[in-house]
Design an enzyme around this catalytic site. Structure first.
Site, short mmCIF file in Angstrom:
data_model
loop_
_atom_site.label_atom_id
_atom_site.label_comp_id
_atom_site.label_asym_id
_atom_site.label_seq_id
_atom_site.Cartn_x
_atom_site.Cartn_y
_atom_site.Cartn_z
N GLY A 127 0.83 -1.22 0.00
CA GLY A 127 0.00 0.00 0.00
C GLY A 127 0.85 1.25 0.00
CG ASP A 128 2.95 4.86 -1.29
OD1 ASP A 128 2.67 6.04 -1.59
OD2 ASP A 128 4.01 4.55 -0.71
#
Length: 198
Positions: A70-71
């Site tokens: 995730g980012d």
């Protein structure tokens, strides 16, 4: 079968733990600046690219598990902003975003046995018109330095967010609805991972 988080983010870990999952933590080592520089697409595609790189970087070690990359970045005035890293940058960001509306983009890449699920969630954030003293104190606390958009929703930063429109877990760093959709796509259930041991 376990959930592996390709991140050292305490917020992402907290979301999963609060949702009954004890994830394996395996931070990915990727050059985010180089990836962003090479990305020639929409802001949504940029955060998805980072999430994909993180998940793929560790997936070979966990073939039978579910790997989550995730980012998050803040889209404000047409520009993407990541982590401020310093109190000075935090103060500058808050003077720019106080009283404004922005979009927190969280890219997700979820891998399982060669299958890949990629989705970017967007949540609208209404920033308060925080006072100069509160901005300085918040920056000095260190809390927002490693947070996309220089804020948290779940801790001190909650004082300065008037409201959000969208998924609260996505703002904190990982969208449970997105993860659920990925699991269903893989033929799995969220409850398969509740209270799972490492």
């Amino acid at each position: 079968m376990r959930i592996v988080l390709a991140s050292s983010s305490p917020s992402r870990r907290m979301i999963l733990q609060n949702a009954g999952v004890d994830p394996v933590i395996q931070p990915a080592d990727v050059d985010e600046d180089a990836l962003l520089a090479a990305t020639d697409g929409s802001p949504e595609e940029a955060v998805a690219t980072l999430a994909r790189a993180k998940a793929r970087a560790v997936a070979s070690q966990f073939h039978d598990d579910v790997v989550i990359g995730g980012d998050s970045m803040l889209l404000i005035d047409g520009r993407l902003q990541g982590k401020p890293h310093t109190p000075e940058t935090t103060v500058a960001r808050w003077h720019e975003q106080a009283g404004k509306v922005a979009h927190l983009l969280t890219g997700h890449c979820i891998l399982h046995r060669g299958q890949e699920f990629v989705e970017t969630s967007t949540t609208t954030v209404h920033f308060a018109q925080a006072s100069d003293a509160d901005i300085a104190a918040y920056a000095a606390s260190g809390e927002p330095w490693q947070c996309a958009g220089a804020f948290t929703l779940e801790a001190l930063g909650g004082w300065f967010i008037d409201r959000i429109e969208g998924d609260p877990s996505s703002v904190i760093g990982l969208s449970l609805p997105v993860v659920r959709r990925a699991l269903y796509g893989f033929g799995l259930d969220a409850s398969d991972f509740w209270n799972a041991e490492k």
